[in-house]
Write a protein that holds these residues in place. Structure first.
Motif, PDB file in Angstrom:
ATOM      1  N   SER A 137       1.230  -1.067  -0.287  1.00  0.00           N
ATOM      2  CA  SER A 137      -0.127   0.481   0.051  1.00  0.00           C
ATOM      3  C   SER A 137       0.599   1.369   0.266  1.00  0.00           C
ATOM      4  N   ILE A 138       0.019   2.593  -0.594  1.00  0.00           N
ATOM      5  CA  ILE A 138       1.112   3.567  -0.667  1.00  0.00           C
ATOM      6  C   ILE A 138       0.282   5.079  -0.557  1.00  0.00           C
ATOM      7  N   GLY A 139      -0.608   4.399   0.790  1.00  0.00           N
ATOM      8  CA  GLY A 139      -1.820   5.226   1.500  1.00  0.00           C
ATOM      9  C   GLY A 139      -2.159   6.370   0.698  1.00  0.00           C
ATOM     10  N   GLU A 140      -2.408   7.645   1.109  1.00  0.00           N
ATOM     11  CA  GLU A 140      -3.351   8.465   0.378  1.00  0.00           C
ATOM     12  C   GLU A 140      -2.535   9.526  -0.909  1.00  0.00           C
ATOM     13  N   VAL A 141      -2.655   9.424  -2.079  1.00  0.00           N
ATOM     14  CA  VAL A 141      -2.158   9.620  -3.518  1.00  0.00           C
ATOM     15  C   VAL A 141      -3.287  10.136  -3.519  1.00  0.00           C
ATOM     16  N   SER A 142      -2.384  11.714  -3.563  1.00  0.00           N
ATOM     17  CA  SER A 142      -2.936  13.144  -5.137  1.00  0.00           C
ATOM     18  C   SER A 142      -2.602  13.441  -6.293  1.00  0.00           C
ATOM     19  N   VAL A 143      -0.320  13.266  -6.128  1.00  0.00           N
ATOM     20  CA  VAL A 143       0.503  13.113  -6.916  1.00  0.00           C
ATOM     21  C   VAL A 143       0.838  11.645  -6.885  1.00  0.00           C
ATOM     22  N   TYR A 144       0.379  10.966  -8.475  1.00  0.00           N
ATOM     23  CA  TYR A 144       1.315   9.538  -8.106  1.00  0.00           C
ATOM     24  C   TYR A 144       2.664   9.465  -8.631  1.00  0.00           C
TER      25      TYR A 144
ATOM     26  N   MET B 208       7.601  15.278  -7.216  1.00  0.00           N
ATOM     27  CA  MET B 208       6.192  14.580  -7.345  1.00  0.00           C
ATOM     28  C   MET B 208       6.036  13.908  -6.254  1.00  0.00           C
ATOM     29  N   SER B 209       6.704  13.526  -5.228  1.00  0.00           N
ATOM     30  CA  SER B 209       7.006  13.246  -4.331  1.00  0.00           C
ATOM     31  C   SER B 209       6.258  14.041  -3.345  1.00  0.00           C
ATOM     32  N   GLN B 210       7.153  15.500  -3.194  1.00  0.00           N
ATOM     33  CA  GLN B 210       6.974  15.988  -2.115  1.00  0.00           C
ATOM     34  C   GLN B 210       5.611  16.971  -3.046  1.00  0.00           C
ATOM     35  N   ALA B 211       5.358  16.847  -3.912  1.00  0.00           N
ATOM     36  CA  ALA B 211       3.977  17.531  -4.148  1.00  0.00           C
ATOM     37  C   ALA B 211       2.689  17.103  -3.919  1.00  0.00           C
ATOM     38  N   ASN B 212       2.813  15.525  -3.408  1.00  0.00           N
ATOM     39  CA  ASN B 212       1.567  14.765  -3.119  1.00  0.00           C
ATOM     40  C   ASN B 212       1.969  14.932  -1.405  1.00  0.00           C
TER      41      ASN B 212
ATOM     42  N   CYS C 194       5.656  14.237 -17.933  1.00  0.00           N
ATOM     43  CA  CYS C 194       5.915  15.610 -17.860  1.00  0.00           C
ATOM     44  C   CYS C 194       4.130  15.898 -17.307  1.00  0.00           C
ATOM     45  N   LEU C 195       3.186  15.885 -18.748  1.00  0.00           N
ATOM     46  CA  LEU C 195       2.041  16.603 -18.488  1.00  0.00           C
ATOM     47  C   LEU C 195       1.730  16.316 -17.568  1.00  0.00           C
ATOM     48  N   GLN C 196       1.436  15.135 -16.748  1.00  0.00           N
ATOM     49  CA  GLN C 196       0.943  14.440 -16.104  1.00  0.00           C
ATOM     50  C   GLN C 196       0.639  16.006 -14.476  1.00  0.00           C
ATOM     51  N   ALA C 197       2.403  16.224 -14.956  1.00  0.00           N
ATOM     52  CA  ALA C 197       3.038  17.896 -13.799  1.00  0.00           C
ATOM     53  C   ALA C 197       1.963  19.033 -14.021  1.00  0.00           C
ATOM     54  N   LEU C 198       1.677  19.577 -15.555  1.00  0.00           N
ATOM     55  CA  LEU C 198       1.566  20.001 -16.168  1.00  0.00           C
ATOM     56  C   LEU C 198       0.133  20.216 -15.708  1.00  0.00           C
ATOM     57  N   GLY C 199      -0.727  19.149 -15.835  1.00  0.00           N
ATOM     58  CA  GLY C 199      -2.284  18.736 -15.319  1.00  0.00           C
ATOM     59  C   GLY C 199      -2.534  19.275 -14.954  1.00  0.00           C
ATOM     60  N   GLN C 200      -1.242  18.352 -12.960  1.00  0.00           N
ATOM     61  CA  GLN C 200      -1.826  18.995 -11.639  1.00  0.00           C
ATOM     62  C   GLN C 200      -1.640  20.373 -11.265  1.00  0.00           C
ATOM     63  N   GLY C 201      -0.734  20.998 -12.675  1.00  0.00           N
ATOM     64  CA  GLY C 201      -0.747  22.227 -12.216  1.00  0.00           C
ATOM     65  C   GLY C 201      -2.297  22.714 -12.731  1.00  0.00           C
TER      66      GLY C 201
END
Length: 405
Positions: A20-27, A150-154, A222-229
């Motif tokens: 398990s990886i717990g709670e995920v806002s940013v994969y 990305m882990s830091q953003a999560n 890269c697109l995921q990072a921009l989409g989440q931004g």
């Protein structure tokens, strides 16, 4: 030049996947882990002893930190004994290592093909990939730097509760703004990897890279990072009394394009080992979620028109928003259930607002028996979303310069 080898999926001694990886806002699709390297044996006396010792010390530090933190780094915010973050410390170690590593490419040196670099994969079927090519190491370092961001953003985007117990957990505006900067930095590393590092490989060598480092995966991340931004920007616009419906619709439509392009880049790639399939499910979930937001705001703007046609199109758009919203819940459940399992944190921002508004506004506008209409039928009649140019761009990142001798 540069030989390579891959180790088949094995006992998992090196590739440790949590249940398990717990709670995920940013994969984050796992962290690729470097294996030890003997620089002195590979280069002999062809480099100054001080440079070899520095390379060895820097990379050994990275190996130790990555192996210690890799299996847990997606789950918790761990601190060092000096109060720093293990994420930032490992990231800084990679930043320090990169310019020294690139010394091996000076003046087209043959040394760039002398050292045998080995990394443990996460999304590839093969457990690890080894390559005697400095650019494989550079590519792996940039990928890891991006995943750490990305882990830091999560961690920043996991809602926190309050000691009084009365308020809904939330993400502070400070954390939201900081996460956007982090997403752009991660996207910059990945864009650099695609534009400046992948071209260093021949076509045959690129086919030998693990899927973790395939161009499609790097572009999708890269697109995921921009989409989440953009998602964070939309949530902040929703909270702002100054943001118009047109601004919110534009952000939502841009978000759809980022996630659609991310999905397109992952198509037909052999993503495996749990992390890879979960990666695909995350992108699918966020794409459908973004469409729900875009159709909702498009519907509200169409409903401001004074014609029967515009009202009809508004109803169709809101129906589409509601269907996408329901599909996104199913996609979220599929993502969380896939191995390694995860949980969706308390809602905040865009989806907290839309979870309340989409069903309510759709039911007030749509006066038909919805059971007669399938998801496919509703999406067929949905109006076309406006096409906006993508505004959010990666931070420009350039590899450290190496001075010619």
């Amino acid at each position: 030049m540069g030989c390579f080898s891959s180790t088949p999926k094995d006992t998992g001694a090196n590739r440790r996947k949590p249940t398990s990886i717990g709670e995920v806002s940013v994969y984050v699709p796992g962290l690729r882990i470097p294996r030890p390297v003997e620089f002195s044996q590979a280069v002999g006396d062809q480099l100054p002893k001080t440079l070899v010792e520095r390379l060895t010390a820097l990379r050994t530090r990275i190996v130790v930190m990555a192996n210690q933190e890799g299996p847990t780094i997606t789950r918790t915010r761990r601190k060092t004994q000096h109060g720093g973050s293990t994420l930032s410390d490992l990231h800084q170690a990679l930043v320090d290592y990169l310019p020294v590593l690139l010394e091996l490419t000076k003046d087209g040196s043959h040394l760039q093909f002398k050292v045998h670099f080995i990394w443990v994969n996460q999304e590839d079927e093969e457990e690890e990939t080894a390559m005697s090519n400095i650019w494989y190491e550079v590519l792996s370092v940039l990928h890891l730097m991006a995943m750490l961001q990305m882990s830091q953003a999560n961690l920043l985007l996991l809602p926190r509760g309050f000691s009084d117990g009365h308020n809904h957990p939330k993400v502070s505006e400070e954390n939201r703004r900081a996460s956007i900067d982090i997403f752009l930095k991660a996207a910059g590393y990945l864009e650099c990897a695609v534009k400046n590092v992948l071209p260093q490989f021949s076509a045959e060598q690129r086919r030998s890279l693990p899927v973790d480092l395939a161009e499609g995966v790097l572009r999708a991340l890269c697109l995921q990072a921009l989409g989440q931004g953009v998602d964070i920007q939309l949530g902040m616009a929703i909270d702002s009394s100054k943001a118009t419906l047109a601004v919110k619709r534009r952000l939502a439509c841009e978000m759809v394009k980022y996630w659609q392009q991310a999905q397109d880049n992952l198509m037909n790639l052999p993503l495996a080992n749990g992390w890879g399939e979960k990666h695909r499910l995350f992108v699918k979930w966020k794409y459908v979620e973004a469409k729900a937001a875009a159709y909702y705001y498009h519907g509200l703007i169409l409903d401001e028109g004074n014609t029967e046609k515009s009202h009809g199109m508004a109803v169709a758009a809101l129906q589409a928003a509601d269907e996408c919203f329901k599909e996104s819940k199913k996609a979220s459940e599929a993502f969380n259930a896939s191995s390694p399992t995860s949980r969706t944190p308390p809602l905040f921002g865009t989806m907290k607002y839309l979870t309340e508004k989409i069903p309510k506004d759709t039911s007030s506008k749509v006066r038909i028996n919805r059971d007669l209409y399938s998801y496919e039928k509703i999406m067929e009649t949905a109006p076309t979303l406006p096409d906006f140019a993508l505004a959010l761009k990666p931070d420009e990142y350039q590899l450290p310069l190496v001075e010619s001798t």
